[in-house]
Design an enzyme around this catalytic site. Sequence first.
Site, PDB file in Angstrom:
ATOM      1  N   ASN A  77       0.847  -1.195   0.000  1.00 35.06           N
ATOM      2  CA  ASN A  77       0.000   0.000   0.000  1.00 35.06           C
ATOM      3  C   ASN A  77       0.880   1.241   0.000  1.00 35.06           C
ATOM      4  O   ASN A  77       1.332   1.693   1.033  1.00 35.06           O
ATOM      5  CB  ASN A  77      -0.932  -0.047   1.223  1.00 35.06           C
ATOM      6  CG  ASN A  77      -1.819   1.185   1.312  1.00 35.06           C
ATOM      7  OD1 ASN A  77      -1.650   2.145   0.567  1.00 35.06           O
ATOM      8  ND2 ASN A  77      -2.753   1.164   2.248  1.00 35.06           N
ATOM      9  N   CYS A 128      -2.218   5.221   0.439  1.00 33.98           N
ATOM     10  CA  CYS A 128      -3.160   5.865   1.345  1.00 33.98           C
ATOM     11  C   CYS A 128      -2.795   7.343   1.520  1.00 33.98           C
ATOM     12  O   CYS A 128      -1.676   7.666   1.909  1.00 33.98           O
ATOM     13  CB  CYS A 128      -3.146   5.148   2.697  1.00 33.98           C
ATOM     14  SG  CYS A 128      -4.386   5.830   3.803  1.00 33.98           S
ATOM     15  N   ASN A 183      -5.457   3.940  -5.669  1.00 36.58           N
ATOM     16  CA  ASN A 183      -5.890   4.147  -4.296  1.00 36.58           C
ATOM     17  C   ASN A 183      -6.701   5.446  -4.307  1.00 36.58           C
ATOM     18  O   ASN A 183      -7.011   5.978  -5.375  1.00 36.58           O
ATOM     19  CB  ASN A 183      -4.689   4.239  -3.367  1.00 36.58           C
ATOM     20  CG  ASN A 183      -5.060   3.758  -1.956  1.00 36.58           C
ATOM     21  OD1 ASN A 183      -6.065   4.213  -1.400  1.00 36.58           O
ATOM     22  ND2 ASN A 183      -4.270   2.868  -1.401  1.00 36.58           N
ATOM     23  N   CYS A 210     -38.493  18.204 -24.651  1.00 36.66           N
ATOM     24  CA  CYS A 210     -38.061  18.762 -23.364  1.00 36.66           C
ATOM     25  C   CYS A 210     -37.189  19.984 -23.559  1.00 36.66           C
ATOM     26  O   CYS A 210     -36.978  20.757 -22.622  1.00 36.66           O
ATOM     27  CB  CYS A 210     -37.331  17.708 -22.537  1.00 36.66           C
ATOM     28  SG  CYS A 210     -35.752  17.223 -23.255  1.00 36.66           S
ATOM     29  N   CYS A 228     -31.765  19.737 -25.313  1.00 40.75           N
ATOM     30  CA  CYS A 228     -30.730  19.804 -26.348  1.00 40.75           C
ATOM     31  C   CYS A 228     -30.595  21.251 -26.820  1.00 40.75           C
ATOM     32  O   CYS A 228     -29.504  21.792 -26.940  1.00 40.75           O
ATOM     33  CB  CYS A 228     -31.070  18.889 -27.525  1.00 40.75           C
ATOM     34  SG  CYS A 228     -32.659  19.251 -28.321  1.00 40.75           S
TER      35      CYS A 228
HETATM   36  C1  LIG Z   1     -13.026   3.298   4.107  1.00 43.46           C
HETATM   37  C2  LIG Z   1     -11.898   2.931   3.185  1.00 43.46           C
HETATM   38  C3  LIG Z   1     -10.728   2.424   3.680  1.00 43.46           C
HETATM   39  C4  LIG Z   1      -9.701   2.062   2.825  1.00 43.46           C
HETATM   40  N1  LIG Z   1      -8.595   1.511   3.342  1.00 43.46           N
HETATM   41  C5  LIG Z   1      -7.595   1.085   2.501  1.00 43.46           C
HETATM   42  C6  LIG Z   1      -6.482   0.404   2.995  1.00 43.46           C
HETATM   43  O1  LIG Z   1      -6.362   0.144   4.177  1.00 43.46           O
HETATM   44  N2  LIG Z   1      -5.554   0.021   2.129  1.00 43.46           N
HETATM   45  C7  LIG Z   1      -5.631   0.280   0.789  1.00 43.46           C
HETATM   46  O2  LIG Z   1      -4.744  -0.112   0.036  1.00 43.46           O
HETATM   47  N3  LIG Z   1      -6.693   0.926   0.290  1.00 43.46           N
HETATM   48  C8  LIG Z   1      -7.678   1.335   1.114  1.00 43.46           C
HETATM   49  N4  LIG Z   1      -8.785   1.934   0.590  1.00 43.46           N
HETATM   50  C9  LIG Z   1      -8.844   2.200  -0.864  1.00 43.46           C
HETATM   51  C10 LIG Z   1      -9.583   1.079  -1.603  1.00 43.46           C
HETATM   52  O3  LIG Z   1      -8.898  -0.148  -1.468  1.00 43.46           O
HETATM   53  C11 LIG Z   1      -9.691   1.388  -3.089  1.00 43.46           C
HETATM   54  O4  LIG Z   1      -8.396   1.519  -3.648  1.00 43.46           O
HETATM   55  C12 LIG Z   1     -10.446   2.670  -3.371  1.00 43.46           C
HETATM   56  O5  LIG Z   1     -11.523   2.778  -2.477  1.00 43.46           O
HETATM   57  C13 LIG Z   1     -10.967   2.747  -4.833  1.00 43.46           C
HETATM   58  O6  LIG Z   1     -11.882   1.736  -5.126  1.00 43.46           O
HETATM   59  P1  LIG Z   1     -13.485   1.986  -5.118  1.00 43.46           P
HETATM   60  O7  LIG Z   1     -13.736   3.159  -5.966  1.00 43.46           O
HETATM   61  O8  LIG Z   1     -14.064   0.705  -5.616  1.00 43.46           O
HETATM   62  O9  LIG Z   1     -13.861   2.244  -3.698  1.00 43.46           O
HETATM   63  C14 LIG Z   1      -9.815   2.283   1.443  1.00 43.46           C
HETATM   64  C15 LIG Z   1     -11.005   2.810   0.942  1.00 43.46           C
HETATM   65  C16 LIG Z   1     -12.038   3.105   1.801  1.00 43.46           C
HETATM   66  C17 LIG Z   1     -13.330   3.649   1.244  1.00 43.46           C
END
Ligand SMILES: Cc1cc2nc3c(=O)[nH]c(=O)nc-3n(C[C@H](O)[C@H](O)[C@H](O)COP(=O)(O)O)c2cc1C
Lengths: 422, 447
Positions: free
Chosen positions: A132, A135, A200, A346, A349
Amino acid sequence: MANLESTFLGIKSPNPFWLASAPPTDKKINVMRAFEAGWGGVVWKTLGSQVKNVSSRYSTLDYNGQKVVGFNNIELISDRPLDINLREIKEVIREFPDRAMIVSLMADNNREAWHDMVKKTMDTGAHGIELNFGCPHGMVERGMGASVGQDPEIAKMVVEWVMEVAKIPVITKLTPNVHSVVPAAQAVIAGGTNGLSLINTIQSVTGIDLDTLVPNPNVGGQSVFGGYCGPAVKPIALKFLTTLAQDSITKKVPISGIGGISTWKDAAEFMLLGASNVQVCTAAMHYGFRIVRDMCDGLNNWMDEKGYKTIDDFVGLSVPKVTRWEELDINYHITAKIDQDACIHCGLCYIACEDTSHQSIDIVRGNPYNTYTIKEEECVGCNLCKIVCPVKDCITMEEHRKGPENINWIEWQKRGLPLNDH
Amino acid sequence: MPIQNNRLSHEELVHNFSDIHPPFEHEEGAIIEANRCINCYDAPCTKSCPTSIDVPMFIKQIASGNVKGSAKTILSSNIMGAGCSKVCPVEKLCEGSCVYNLLEEEPISIAKLQRYSTEKAIANNWKLFERKASNGKKVAVIGAGPAGLSCAHTLSLQGIDVTVYEKEEKGGGLMTYGVAAYKVTPTFCKEEVDYITSVGGIDIKYKQELGKDITLADLQKQYDAVFLGIGVGIARELEIPGEEMDGVVDAISFIYNLRTNDYSKIAVGDKVAVIGMGMTAIDAATQSKRLGAKEVTMIYRRTENEKPCTDVELDIAKLDGCSFIWLAAPKEVKGENGKVKQLVCSKMKLGEPDASGRRAPVDTGELFTIDVDMVIKAAGQIPFEDLVSKSSLQNKGGKIAIAASGETNIKGVFAGGDAVNGGKEVVDAVQAGKNGAKGILTYLGIK
Ligand SMILES: Cc1cc2nc3c(=O)[nH]c(=O)nc-3n(C[C@H](O)[C@H](O)[C@H](O)COP(=O)(O)O)c2cc1C
Ligand SMILES: Cc1cc2nc3c(=O)[nH]c(=O)nc-3n(C[C@H](O)[C@H](O)[C@H](O)COP(=O)(O)OP(=O)(O)OC[C@H]3O[C@@H](n4cnc5c(N)ncnc54)[C@H](O)[C@@H]3O)c2cc1C
Ligand code: SF4
């Protein structure tokens, strides 16, 4: 019946739908339920150093009554004790041996910490590791997450530490909080990563409570930038994905596509732009794990219709269709046409074109219904009217080439052809 | 059982006369519906509203959470927007032309959304309008019905001091005394009148009748201009033998009683015949049924195709269990001891189109008789011909003639609403009041 089986870096799953590392994958009960519902694999919620979460944690962008167009969170990596997570991962693998189990990691910024985490993960029997580097909140301040992913040199170094001990495939998850993901992707490939995943979350402020004036989510009267995901980020994710699928170095490794995937259509689009499989988070958080059933079913039906037998038959097929602007054919020209029988009058356009495009729609006022027709000679073929029209296929775009020859911008300039004709 | 009140229990009556078009119970419902509106440009719904309410705008204001703005959008075009949301035959107005109809989908619930915003405005007494400082001009408005109130409100906003003379003891006109009880309650009607007058500058003098307590000549002397919004009177006579018998009633009086008394006090027959197929006839029939009449038969000279009421209204009567005799005209009321027993009708057929463009009914000479104990006359209302003619107002059968400015043949005297059009809808009267006010403002050199 098409075959939905997927193999990613040798890791098999019955379908290409994995749950992304996030709350849906942070403990045994969730993951067991996900597998019972039919998900092909999970990336376990990121494990790493000890953290402490706050509340509240989530906020959304809603639009015209549609909830969760975009989703924002300020959560950290797993806040459960490491040993419990590792034990549960092991147990789930035993219960569902046919599903992919990837463990997401974010260790403290030193070699020993990473070595320790990788080894502990391998001990569980997990099939792969996802790093990861993405984040965007909470961990960044401590030199982790996106601050690693945003600096190609640091990212490469961490991947090298990981690869020193890893005996299972390693996927590096990239942050979209950069101008281009290619430099970081190239660096981690140089560092030895086996695959990539993206995106991410994107740093965001989803909105402000107009009574309290505190942005969302509200933590005791204050807020911070969160990570944005859900349907709204899909176009951004697809763009980043395409750049990886087109780069000569990054296209050599498999990519797991993430970002705003809610339906089989979204998934197909990611795969057409080069993703070998996909990961989902927000859609599951909105509706629960049951959504995977239609994801599989819809993808299957589409593959049958198109004659694709396996996932690999169509992965990447749209990549060559994305080119550079200067290579587009300037002689290609389309104009809008309104089907008067389908038109419901409507006027959307008309007002869109009249106020904001090329004043190419004619209006004859009636009571109560006006009649709208395209002024073909004025129409630049921008699609706007077709986009705002609420009736399917009422406005179609018809081809009227400006000339038989395919002439792109480079050629156009070379020949000194006229500019600014509108 | 002859003509009698108290046919049903209190609970049954309350149920039968409860709101026919219930409101949104929850904000979510309104927002979901508001978001369904596609926000048409030069919207057909707006064009089909006699007061030209900017429908897409007010709907999108609900969606955006600007309910106050939404109420203002409605009420600045139609000050009786709250009442109209309950009584307008929207199926032939805004909702009837919503583009969703062309997709064979349910139109947007415009009336229900309009009710959502305007009811909040009244309940919270939102001050949406501010009256200009008084400019010393005085206007008399006759009739506190939709036309009169709309005229008074528009004038008052421009700083004119308005005095309204109303012969009844409550305002609202036929909204209070005519419209079906399951559409609006007396409490609502009063609240709406109070809300309209809360802007200030409008003084309603009740129990003041033009032609009795006051004269037009006096008013002309005391005021800078006069607006006549007196509506129309009772139902047209059938002009058939037996009409004077006990049990033959005029729909307007029948409904007036119903709207001004407890339901338990209103008597209906076992077998009721209603003559006519307009909105008033429908209301008389459905409300007779809802009071407990066993059989209600509606009698109309033409066929369903030519009927003046809308399909939606006819459906209410059908669902209430009324029956219909098409192509029939009343010829004679027969009775015993002065009490109605039978109604003799002629069978009709359709002939050539008449002035209204509809095929005219022609008597076949063939008669039939039905057993009834009550006959309700609802074949159109009679204008106040006497009053109008005595006041030297140019008119057509009592319908006051006006110019485009709303002015009558008498200088400074304006008119509008049912008194001019012979009886249409509330929303038409509201627009007529606005038009009259505009004419008066021009006449007085204001704006
Ligand atoms: C509440 C929350 C917590 C997340 N925690 C992590 C995490 O711990 N590690 C990570 O790699 N991505 C984390 N993500 C990112 C998701 O894995 C993903 O990459 C991102 O939400 C995009 O996908 P989506 O549009 O389907 O949600 C988190 C996302 C959310 C919403
Ligand atoms: C039974 C019935 C049901 C109806 N249902 C509907 C419906 O569901 N929806 C709809 O839109 N329309 C309906 N209408 C029509 C609607 O009520 C009228 O079109 C509308 O009220 C006309 O408004 P107005 O102000 O012109 O007249 P009115 O509402 O008739 O108001 C005239 C006012 O002037 C007063 N007045 C009369 N003469 C004098 C005088 N000499 N001196 C002082 N005051 C006087 C009256 O008391 C009254 O208050 C219905 C009508 C009837 C009869
Ligand atoms: S016609 Fe229907 S969809 Fe269009 S603006 Fe009016 S209510 Fe909305």
